[in-house]
Design a protein around this motif. Structure first.
Motif, PDB file in Angstrom:
ATOM      1  N   VAL A 228       0.824  -1.203   0.000  1.00 53.34           N
ATOM      2  CA  VAL A 228       0.000   0.000   0.000  1.00 53.34           C
ATOM      3  C   VAL A 228       0.859   1.254   0.000  1.00 53.34           C
ATOM      4  CG1 VAL A 228      -1.713   1.321   1.314  1.00 53.34           C
ATOM      5  CG2 VAL A 228      -1.891  -1.175   1.171  1.00 53.34           C
ATOM      6  N   LEU A 229       1.924   1.247   0.796  1.00 53.74           N
ATOM      7  CA  LEU A 229       2.714   2.458   0.980  1.00 53.74           C
ATOM      8  C   LEU A 229       3.544   2.836  -0.238  1.00 53.74           C
ATOM      9  CD1 LEU A 229       3.885   1.910   4.662  1.00 53.74           C
ATOM     10  CD2 LEU A 229       2.163   3.521   3.832  1.00 53.74           C
ATOM     11  N   VAL A 230       4.070   1.852  -0.949  1.00 48.66           N
ATOM     12  CA  VAL A 230       4.920   2.162  -2.104  1.00 48.66           C
ATOM     13  C   VAL A 230       4.158   2.957  -3.172  1.00 48.66           C
ATOM     14  CG1 VAL A 230       6.195   1.171  -4.045  1.00 48.66           C
ATOM     15  CG2 VAL A 230       6.606   0.325  -1.725  1.00 48.66           C
TER      16      VAL A 230
ATOM     17  N   VAL B  75      -1.101  -4.661  21.898  1.00 47.69           N
ATOM     18  CA  VAL B  75      -1.409  -3.314  21.435  1.00 47.69           C
ATOM     19  C   VAL B  75      -0.127  -2.560  21.093  1.00 47.69           C
ATOM     20  CG1 VAL B  75      -2.428  -1.101  22.080  1.00 47.69           C
ATOM     21  CG2 VAL B  75      -3.571  -3.228  22.712  1.00 47.69           C
ATOM     22  N   SER B  76       0.945  -2.843  21.815  1.00 41.87           N
ATOM     23  CA  SER B  76       2.216  -2.168  21.553  1.00 41.87           C
ATOM     24  C   SER B  76       2.747  -2.501  20.167  1.00 41.87           C
ATOM     25  CB  SER B  76       3.252  -2.550  22.612  1.00 41.87           C
ATOM     26  OG  SER B  76       3.386  -3.958  22.698  1.00 41.87           O
ATOM     27  N   LEU B  77       2.395  -3.681  19.637  1.00 40.01           N
ATOM     28  CA  LEU B  77       2.808  -4.025  18.279  1.00 40.01           C
ATOM     29  C   LEU B  77       2.059  -3.179  17.255  1.00 40.01           C
ATOM     30  CD1 LEU B  77       3.108  -7.930  18.414  1.00 40.01           C
ATOM     31  CD2 LEU B  77       4.963  -6.273  18.181  1.00 40.01           C
ATOM     32  N   ILE B  78       0.763  -2.937  17.496  1.00 43.79           N
ATOM     33  CA  ILE B  78       0.007  -2.059  16.609  1.00 43.79           C
ATOM     34  C   ILE B  78       0.583  -0.652  16.671  1.00 43.79           C
ATOM     35  CG2 ILE B  78      -2.243  -1.026  16.144  1.00 43.79           C
ATOM     36  CD1 ILE B  78      -3.561  -3.473  17.205  1.00 43.79           C
ATOM     37  N   ARG B  79       0.906  -0.191  17.878  1.00 38.61           N
ATOM     38  CA  ARG B  79       1.491   1.141  18.040  1.00 38.61           C
ATOM     39  C   ARG B  79       2.803   1.243  17.272  1.00 38.61           C
ATOM     40  NH1 ARG B  79       2.460   1.011  23.157  1.00 38.61           N
ATOM     41  NH2 ARG B  79       0.317   1.548  23.706  1.00 38.61           N
ATOM     42  N   SER B  80       3.626   0.215  17.386  1.00 37.68           N
ATOM     43  CA  SER B  80       4.897   0.210  16.675  1.00 37.68           C
ATOM     44  C   SER B  80       4.673   0.216  15.169  1.00 37.68           C
ATOM     45  CB  SER B  80       5.718  -1.022  17.083  1.00 37.68           C
ATOM     46  OG  SER B  80       6.975  -1.006  16.455  1.00 37.68           O
ATOM     47  N   PHE B  81       3.649  -0.517  14.711  1.00 43.33           N
ATOM     48  CA  PHE B  81       3.332  -0.561  13.291  1.00 43.33           C
ATOM     49  C   PHE B  81       2.984   0.834  12.781  1.00 43.33           C
ATOM     50  CE2 PHE B  81      -0.091  -1.046  10.057  1.00 43.33           C
ATOM     51  CZ  PHE B  81       0.683  -1.563   9.040  1.00 43.33           C
ATOM     52  N   PHE B  82       2.137   1.548  13.508  1.00 45.40           N
ATOM     53  CA  PHE B  82       1.760   2.896  13.092  1.00 45.40           C
ATOM     54  C   PHE B  82       2.948   3.856  13.168  1.00 45.40           C
ATOM     55  CE2 PHE B  82      -2.758   1.705  13.894  1.00 45.40           C
ATOM     56  CZ  PHE B  82      -3.251   2.076  12.639  1.00 45.40           C
ATOM     57  N   GLN B  83       3.686   3.795  14.265  1.00 47.09           N
ATOM     58  CA  GLN B  83       4.760   4.755  14.476  1.00 47.09           C
ATOM     59  C   GLN B  83       5.946   4.526  13.546  1.00 47.09           C
ATOM     60  OE1 GLN B  83       5.580   4.331  18.677  1.00 47.09           O
ATOM     61  NE2 GLN B  83       4.072   5.875  19.250  1.00 47.09           N
ATOM     62  N   ASP B  84       6.363   3.274  13.411  1.00 49.94           N
ATOM     63  CA  ASP B  84       7.605   2.984  12.709  1.00 49.94           C
ATOM     64  C   ASP B  84       7.428   2.661  11.232  1.00 49.94           C
ATOM     65  OD1 ASP B  84       8.762   3.330  15.159  1.00 49.94           O
ATOM     66  OD2 ASP B  84       8.973   1.201  15.603  1.00 49.94           O
ATOM     67  N   VAL B  85       6.214   2.358  10.821  1.00 47.32           N
ATOM     68  CA  VAL B  85       5.979   2.030   9.413  1.00 47.32           C
ATOM     69  C   VAL B  85       5.134   3.111   8.746  1.00 47.32           C
ATOM     70  CG1 VAL B  85       5.025   0.349   7.788  1.00 47.32           C
ATOM     71  CG2 VAL B  85       6.177  -0.445   9.855  1.00 47.32           C
ATOM     72  N   ILE B  86       3.900   3.287   9.213  1.00 47.05           N
ATOM     73  CA  ILE B  86       2.989   4.223   8.561  1.00 47.05           C
ATOM     74  C   ILE B  86       3.450   5.671   8.732  1.00 47.05           C
ATOM     75  CG2 ILE B  86       0.608   5.019   8.401  1.00 47.05           C
ATOM     76  CD1 ILE B  86       0.988   2.107   7.610  1.00 47.05           C
ATOM     77  N   ILE B  87       3.642   6.085   9.978  1.00 52.40           N
ATOM     78  CA  ILE B  87       4.016   7.476  10.240  1.00 52.40           C
ATOM     79  C   ILE B  87       5.378   7.801   9.646  1.00 52.40           C
ATOM     80  CG2 ILE B  87       4.584   9.140  12.067  1.00 52.40           C
ATOM     81  CD1 ILE B  87       2.395   7.848  13.762  1.00 52.40           C
ATOM     82  N   ALA B  88       6.333   6.891   9.801  1.00 52.98           N
ATOM     83  CA  ALA B  88       7.675   7.141   9.274  1.00 52.98           C
ATOM     84  C   ALA B  88       7.665   7.306   7.763  1.00 52.98           C
ATOM     85  CB  ALA B  88       8.604   5.992   9.668  1.00 52.98           C
ATOM     86  N   GLU B  89       6.747   6.628   7.101  1.00 51.47           N
ATOM     87  CA  GLU B  89       6.672   6.699   5.641  1.00 51.47           C
ATOM     88  C   GLU B  89       6.032   7.994   5.157  1.00 51.47           C
ATOM     89  OE1 GLU B  89       6.991   5.518   1.638  1.00 51.47           O
ATOM     90  OE2 GLU B  89       7.803   4.462   3.384  1.00 51.47           O
TER      91      GLU B  89
END
Length: 203
Positions: free
Chosen positions: A79-81, A124-138
């Motif tokens: 999705v992100l690419v 829940v911390s894994l979801i947070r990490s997903f948003f912070q380190d993948v979605i937001i970082a992108e």
């Protein structure tokens, strides 16, 4: 060369039969504790008691390992690419037009089931990490105007999208749950775009 004079064939790194599960367990623990950026393949391998090469053999990159660790059926970069080639002023409109058909698909059903399981459990911390380190970082660096607002802008978008997942797929509120994906995308697109590039109170 081996002692018999034959060339040793390359193969997968040595590991016990349960090595893959130990790698996943180590990855979940470290990703949840430290996030993706602050977790190395080497530390995951050490936690699993294996060589780093075995981690790469089973999972490839660190991001691919993260996807396996949270057990989602699609690589988020799928999705992100495409979003990288989308002009900033169109991101809010394109994002739901990509995500909603995906969520409505058979693969999307697995995605929603995974999110439901993670929210109900202790990950829940894994979801947070997903948003912070993948979605937001992108996405955040592209909408960081004025400087320092990019992260919050993407978090507003994430809150809207998570709300849609909850209302449409988990709680299944009607008639919202049965609306065509294109109708929802067209409705929320302007709001997402405002979050990304418009004026926000206090920013």
């Amino acid at each position: 060369m081996t002692s018999t004079g034959q060339t040793k064939r390359p193969g997968r790194p040595r590991g016990t039969s349960d090595a893959r599960e130990r790698i996943l367990a180590s990855a979940r623990e470290l990703f949840a504790r430290n996030g993706i950026d602050n977790t190395s393949i080497r530390s995951i391998a050490a936690g699993a008691g294996v060589d780093s090469a075995l981690v790469h053999h089973y999972f490839g990159t660190k991001q691919q390992l993260f996807v396996a660790a949270i057990d989602i059926p699609i690589d988020p970069m799928t999705v992100l690419v495409p979003l990288r080639d989308t002009p900033v002023e169109e991101l809010g409109h394109i994002l739901p037009s990509i995500l909603l058909p995906l969520w409505d698909s058979e693969m999307g059903a697995s995605l929603v089931a995974t999110m439901r399981s993670l929210l109900a459990g202790s990950d829940v911390s894994l979801i947070r990490s997903f948003f912070q380190d993948v979605i937001i970082a992108e996405v955040a660096p592209r909408v960081d105007n004025p400087p320092g607002t990019g992260r919050l802008r993407v978090e507003f978008v994430a809150s809207q999208l998570v709300g849609i997942v909850m209302a449409r797929y988990i709680i299944a509120i009607e008639p919202f749950a049965s609306l065509p994906a294109v109708q929802i995308a067209a409705t929320i697109g302007p709001t997402l775009q405002r979050y990304l590039t418009g004026d926000l109170p206090g920013l």
